[in-house]
Design a protein around this motif. Structure first.
Motif, PDB file in Angstrom:
ATOM      1  N   LEU A 140     -34.620  -5.353   0.996  1.00  0.00           N
ATOM      2  CA  LEU A 140     -35.822  -4.536   1.146  1.00  0.00           C
ATOM      3  C   LEU A 140     -36.164  -4.292   2.611  1.00  0.00           C
ATOM      4  CD1 LEU A 140     -38.038  -6.112  -1.667  1.00  0.00           C
ATOM      5  CD2 LEU A 140     -36.827  -3.932  -1.732  1.00  0.00           C
ATOM      6  N   GLY A 141     -35.201  -4.559   3.485  1.00  0.00           N
ATOM      7  CA  GLY A 141     -35.458  -4.380   4.903  1.00  0.00           C
ATOM      8  C   GLY A 141     -35.806  -2.952   5.281  1.00  0.00           C
ATOM      9  N   TRP A 142     -35.332  -1.975   4.503  1.00  0.00           N
ATOM     10  CA  TRP A 142     -35.622  -0.574   4.807  1.00  0.00           C
ATOM     11  C   TRP A 142     -37.114  -0.270   4.747  1.00  0.00           C
ATOM     12  CZ3 TRP A 142     -37.872   2.345   0.899  1.00  0.00           C
ATOM     13  CH2 TRP A 142     -37.811   1.787  -0.390  1.00  0.00           C
ATOM     14  N   LEU A 143     -37.881  -1.096   4.025  1.00  0.00           N
ATOM     15  CA  LEU A 143     -39.325  -0.876   3.962  1.00  0.00           C
ATOM     16  C   LEU A 143     -40.012  -1.163   5.288  1.00  0.00           C
ATOM     17  CD1 LEU A 143     -40.257  -2.297   0.438  1.00  0.00           C
ATOM     18  CD2 LEU A 143     -40.508   0.069   1.218  1.00  0.00           C
ATOM     19  N   SER A 144     -39.335  -1.871   6.181  1.00  0.00           N
ATOM     20  CA  SER A 144     -39.925  -2.154   7.485  1.00  0.00           C
ATOM     21  C   SER A 144     -39.472  -1.153   8.549  1.00  0.00           C
ATOM     22  CB  SER A 144     -39.569  -3.579   7.927  1.00  0.00           C
ATOM     23  OG  SER A 144     -38.165  -3.755   7.983  1.00  0.00           O
ATOM     24  N   HIS A 145     -38.920  -0.013   8.123  1.00  0.00           N
ATOM     25  CA  HIS A 145     -38.573   1.035   9.069  1.00  0.00           C
ATOM     26  C   HIS A 145     -39.841   1.480   9.809  1.00  0.00           C
ATOM     27  CE1 HIS A 145     -37.380   4.978  10.635  1.00  0.00           C
ATOM     28  NE2 HIS A 145     -36.124   4.573  10.491  1.00  0.00           N
ATOM     29  N   PRO A 146     -39.780   1.671  11.113  1.00  0.00           N
ATOM     30  CA  PRO A 146     -40.984   2.000  11.894  1.00  0.00           C
ATOM     31  C   PRO A 146     -41.770   3.198  11.361  1.00  0.00           C
ATOM     32  CG  PRO A 146     -39.179   1.467  13.365  1.00  0.00           C
ATOM     33  CD  PRO A 146     -38.598   1.481  11.982  1.00  0.00           C
ATOM     34  N   VAL A 147     -41.069   4.217  10.872  1.00  0.00           N
ATOM     35  CA  VAL A 147     -41.780   5.391  10.357  1.00  0.00           C
ATOM     36  C   VAL A 147     -42.605   5.018   9.131  1.00  0.00           C
ATOM     37  CG1 VAL A 147     -41.515   7.677   9.326  1.00  0.00           C
ATOM     38  CG2 VAL A 147     -40.096   7.008  11.280  1.00  0.00           C
ATOM     39  N   LEU A 148     -41.988   4.304   8.191  1.00  0.00           N
ATOM     40  CA  LEU A 148     -42.717   3.881   6.998  1.00  0.00           C
ATOM     41  C   LEU A 148     -43.859   2.942   7.353  1.00  0.00           C
ATOM     42  CD1 LEU A 148     -39.935   3.269   4.304  1.00  0.00           C
ATOM     43  CD2 LEU A 148     -41.667   5.081   4.334  1.00  0.00           C
ATOM     44  N   VAL A 149     -43.607   2.031   8.274  1.00  0.00           N
ATOM     45  CA  VAL A 149     -44.652   1.077   8.667  1.00  0.00           C
ATOM     46  C   VAL A 149     -45.846   1.821   9.250  1.00  0.00           C
ATOM     47  CG1 VAL A 149     -45.223  -0.783  10.287  1.00  0.00           C
ATOM     48  CG2 VAL A 149     -43.092  -0.866   8.989  1.00  0.00           C
ATOM     49  N   HIS A 150     -45.601   2.824  10.089  1.00  0.00           N
ATOM     50  CA  HIS A 150     -46.726   3.561  10.674  1.00  0.00           C
ATOM     51  C   HIS A 150     -47.478   4.355   9.611  1.00  0.00           C
ATOM     52  CE1 HIS A 150     -49.151   5.398  13.743  1.00  0.00           C
ATOM     53  NE2 HIS A 150     -48.868   6.598  13.246  1.00  0.00           N
ATOM     54  N   ILE A 151     -46.737   4.965   8.697  1.00  0.00           N
ATOM     55  CA  ILE A 151     -47.418   5.681   7.606  1.00  0.00           C
ATOM     56  C   ILE A 151     -48.281   4.708   6.819  1.00  0.00           C
ATOM     57  CG2 ILE A 151     -47.069   6.949   5.447  1.00  0.00           C
ATOM     58  CD1 ILE A 151     -44.539   8.133   6.677  1.00  0.00           C
ATOM     59  N   GLY A 152     -47.763   3.496   6.596  1.00  0.00           N
ATOM     60  CA  GLY A 152     -48.558   2.494   5.901  1.00  0.00           C
ATOM     61  C   GLY A 152     -49.810   2.122   6.654  1.00  0.00           C
ATOM     62  N   LYS A 153     -49.715   2.035   7.981  1.00  0.00           N
ATOM     63  CA  LYS A 153     -50.879   1.675   8.792  1.00  0.00           C
ATOM     64  C   LYS A 153     -51.977   2.729   8.712  1.00  0.00           C
ATOM     65  CE  LYS A 153     -48.535  -1.257  12.212  1.00  0.00           C
ATOM     66  NZ  LYS A 153     -49.270  -2.480  11.855  1.00  0.00           N
ATOM     67  N   ILE A 154     -51.583   4.006   8.634  1.00  0.00           N
ATOM     68  CA  ILE A 154     -52.582   5.075   8.587  1.00  0.00           C
ATOM     69  C   ILE A 154     -52.838   5.543   7.157  1.00  0.00           C
ATOM     70  CG2 ILE A 154     -51.934   5.822  10.912  1.00  0.00           C
ATOM     71  CD1 ILE A 154     -50.563   8.257   9.635  1.00  0.00           C
ATOM     72  N   SER A 155     -52.340   4.786   6.170  1.00  0.00           N
ATOM     73  CA  SER A 155     -52.431   5.221   4.775  1.00  0.00           C
ATOM     74  C   SER A 155     -53.874   5.363   4.293  1.00  0.00           C
ATOM     75  CB  SER A 155     -51.666   4.262   3.861  1.00  0.00           C
ATOM     76  OG  SER A 155     -52.187   2.941   3.950  1.00  0.00           O
ATOM     77  N   TYR A 156     -54.781   4.556   4.836  1.00  0.00           N
ATOM     78  CA  TYR A 156     -56.184   4.675   4.415  1.00  0.00           C
ATOM     79  C   TYR A 156     -56.731   6.041   4.806  1.00  0.00           C
ATOM     80  CZ  TYR A 156     -61.179   3.639   3.939  1.00  0.00           C
ATOM     81  OH  TYR A 156     -62.515   3.659   3.596  1.00  0.00           O
ATOM     82  N   GLY A 157     -56.476   6.459   6.054  1.00  0.00           N
ATOM     83  CA  GLY A 157     -56.910   7.781   6.479  1.00  0.00           C
ATOM     84  C   GLY A 157     -56.218   8.886   5.714  1.00  0.00           C
ATOM     85  N   LEU A 158     -54.929   8.718   5.444  1.00  0.00           N
ATOM     86  CA  LEU A 158     -54.209   9.714   4.649  1.00  0.00           C
ATOM     87  C   LEU A 158     -54.864   9.894   3.290  1.00  0.00           C
ATOM     88  CD1 LEU A 158     -50.518   8.726   5.464  1.00  0.00           C
ATOM     89  CD2 LEU A 158     -51.652  10.865   6.106  1.00  0.00           C
ATOM     90  N   TYR A 159     -55.214   8.769   2.679  1.00  0.00           N
ATOM     91  CA  TYR A 159     -55.840   8.842   1.359  1.00  0.00           C
ATOM     92  C   TYR A 159     -57.222   9.490   1.449  1.00  0.00           C
ATOM     93  CZ  TYR A 159     -57.278   7.549  -3.328  1.00  0.00           C
ATOM     94  OH  TYR A 159     -57.709   7.598  -4.627  1.00  0.00           O
ATOM     95  N   LEU A 160     -58.001   9.124   2.460  1.00  0.00           N
ATOM     96  CA  LEU A 160     -59.352   9.651   2.598  1.00  0.00           C
ATOM     97  C   LEU A 160     -59.384  11.172   2.743  1.00  0.00           C
ATOM     98  CD1 LEU A 160     -61.181   7.195   5.040  1.00  0.00           C
ATOM     99  CD2 LEU A 160     -61.753   7.620   2.651  1.00  0.00           C
ATOM    100  N   PHE A 161     -58.516  11.705   3.613  1.00  0.00           N
ATOM    101  CA  PHE A 161     -58.650  13.101   4.015  1.00  0.00           C
ATOM    102  C   PHE A 161     -57.798  14.077   3.209  1.00  0.00           C
ATOM    103  CE2 PHE A 161     -59.759  10.656   7.859  1.00  0.00           C
ATOM    104  CZ  PHE A 161     -61.047  11.147   8.064  1.00  0.00           C
ATOM    105  N   HIS A 162     -56.692  13.605   2.602  1.00  0.00           N
ATOM    106  CA  HIS A 162     -55.752  14.562   2.015  1.00  0.00           C
ATOM    107  C   HIS A 162     -56.361  15.376   0.892  1.00  0.00           C
ATOM    108  CE1 HIS A 162     -55.374  11.809  -1.408  1.00  0.00           C
ATOM    109  NE2 HIS A 162     -54.720  12.774  -2.028  1.00  0.00           N
ATOM    110  N   TYR A 163     -57.254  14.784   0.125  1.00  0.00           N
ATOM    111  CA  TYR A 163     -57.798  15.435  -1.069  1.00  0.00           C
ATOM    112  C   TYR A 163     -58.649  16.654  -0.713  1.00  0.00           C
ATOM    113  CZ  TYR A 163     -59.392  15.228  -5.985  1.00  0.00           C
ATOM    114  OH  TYR A 163     -59.643  15.476  -7.312  1.00  0.00           O
ATOM    115  N   PHE A 164     -59.255  16.608   0.499  1.00  0.00           N
ATOM    116  CA  PHE A 164     -60.121  17.708   0.915  1.00  0.00           C
ATOM    117  C   PHE A 164     -59.345  18.894   1.488  1.00  0.00           C
ATOM    118  CE2 PHE A 164     -63.191  14.068   1.683  1.00  0.00           C
ATOM    119  CZ  PHE A 164     -63.920  14.322   0.530  1.00  0.00           C
ATOM    120  N   VAL A 165     -58.107  18.665   1.912  1.00  0.00           N
ATOM    121  CA  VAL A 165     -57.350  19.708   2.613  1.00  0.00           C
ATOM    122  C   VAL A 165     -57.152  20.966   1.764  1.00  0.00           C
ATOM    123  CG1 VAL A 165     -55.137  20.261   3.693  1.00  0.00           C
ATOM    124  CG2 VAL A 165     -56.251  18.075   4.186  1.00  0.00           C
ATOM    125  N   PRO A 166     -56.710  20.855   0.500  1.00  0.00           N
ATOM    126  CA  PRO A 166     -56.576  22.087  -0.296  1.00  0.00           C
ATOM    127  C   PRO A 166     -57.903  22.825  -0.480  1.00  0.00           C
ATOM    128  CG  PRO A 166     -55.350  20.301  -1.313  1.00  0.00           C
ATOM    129  CD  PRO A 166     -56.186  19.689  -0.233  1.00  0.00           C
TER     130      PRO A 166
END
Length: 368
Positions: free
Chosen positions: A277-303
């Protein structure tokens, strides 16, 4: 390596951020594609369930680690203060932006979301509101109110029985939906508590010699593969020759397998020896995970912003343009989340961490 059945502190695991990334991208697939086939696979349900299992694990781990270290009042102030400063500021930014842009009746209904009653609003009005995704945030806060006294105040022997009751009662509650009941029952705590409880069970099993067998079971990769396989079968579209898929598959059994698979995956992410499962610690995925709260908060309003403010001739409404439109929405969501992370969430987290480090020093300085 975290050994089964041994006490453990709560340490950072990059793989869990990678898992958060997959969860939030699954939610994106449901909310931003506007594709009925994709939505039929219930990627949003999968993502939300993963988030709930993660939350149940992390919150229970934190509470178990702090149990008995201070008075109940001090622990409550510390726990709920941390939760508030981590979650509320970015939420308030999203609410204010929605008010300014005239979205989701936010100018009149802001208070519902501020006090975390969004799921009850959806159940009351019997429809998805313009801020419908806030139901998960509300349910999380309600979980904190329930779980803090259970883990911190109640006798320890009650914890596992309550977890078992939650694991059993939630599917039984959702069976009412499968039998023709109100589908909006699904946004209430009794329908979702099994995922949160499954996460809690991981935290308990990792610290309990009596549950070492369960911890070893969660670490079994064969079980994870089997659970993922059954989950895919339950969620996959059925050929016409097999007839209509029973409602119980969607509302009862698929969430069970997604929850159990999430629990296995989380436990195996925590096991340092699991190199697969080492691929889950890829820097890109890790950063997306770090900002996932903001992604969840704002994405629904975009459409909503897109269809309100973009002229119809430029709205890419035709079927051939949907992929480009979805890409623009995803990019916009990431931009908003990145700003939230850099300007709101991370600065507050750093400040709170600095204050936490100063407190032990101040306590030592007061000692004679």
């Amino acid at each position: 390596m975290i050994k089964p059945g041994t006490p453990t502190g709560l340490t950072y695991c990059a793989r869990l951020d990678g898992l958060r990334a997959l969860a939030v991208l699954s939610v994106f697939a449901e909310h931003l594609t506007f594709n009925e086939f994709v939505r039929g696979l219930s990627p949003g349900m999968v993502g939300v369930r993963v988030f709930f299992v993660l939350s149940g694990f992390l919150i229970t781990s934190i509470l178990l680690q702090e149990r008995g270290t201070d008075t109940h009042g001090a622990l409550a102030r510390r726990f709920f203060s941390r939760r508030f400063w981590r979650l509320a500021p970015a939420l308030y930014v999203a609410i204010i932006l929605a008010m300014v842009l005239g979205l989701a009746n936010m100018t009149s209904e802001w208070w519902i979301h501020v006090i975390y009653l969004s799921n009850f609003q959806i159940y009351r009005v019997q429809e998805w509101t313009g801020a419908g995704h806030f139901w998960t945030l509300a349910l999380e806060q309600q979980f904190y109110l329930l779980w803090f006294p259970l883990v911190i105040i109640a006798p320890r022997r009650y914890l596992v029985p309550v977890i078992v009751v939650c694991l059993v009662s939630a599917p039984a509650f959702r069976m009412m939906i499968a039998n023709g009941g109100d589908v909006f029952l699904d946004v209430l705590m009794p329908a979702q508590i099994d995922s949160l409880a499954a996460g809690a069970l991981i935290a308990v099993a990792m610290r309990s010699a009596a549950l070492a067998w369960l911890d070893r079971l969660l670490l079994d990769r064969r079980l994870l593969i089997a659970l993922l396989g059954f989950g895919l079968v339950l969620l996959a579209p059925w050929p016409e020759i097999m007839g209509q898929r029973p409602a119980s598959f969607r509302w009862v059994y698929a969430p069970i397998f997604v929850t159990l698979a999430s629990a296995c995956l989380i436990r195996q992410c925590l096991a340092a020896r699991d190199g697969t499962l080492g691929w889950l610690s890829h820097p890109v995925l890790v950063h997306i995970g770090k900002i996932s709260y903001g992604l969840y908060l704002f994405h629904y309003f975009v459409p909503y912003v897109w269809f309100i403010y973009v002229p119809p001739e430029y709205a890419l409404a035709g079927s051939g343009w949907r992929l480009l439109r979805a890409a623009i929405w995803v990019f916009t969501s990431f931009a908003m989340a990145e700003l939230s992370w850099r300007l709101v969430e991370r600065p507050l987290m750093s400040r709170r961490a600095g204050e936490a480090r100063k407190q032990p020093d101040a306590a030592r300085a007061k000692r004679p």
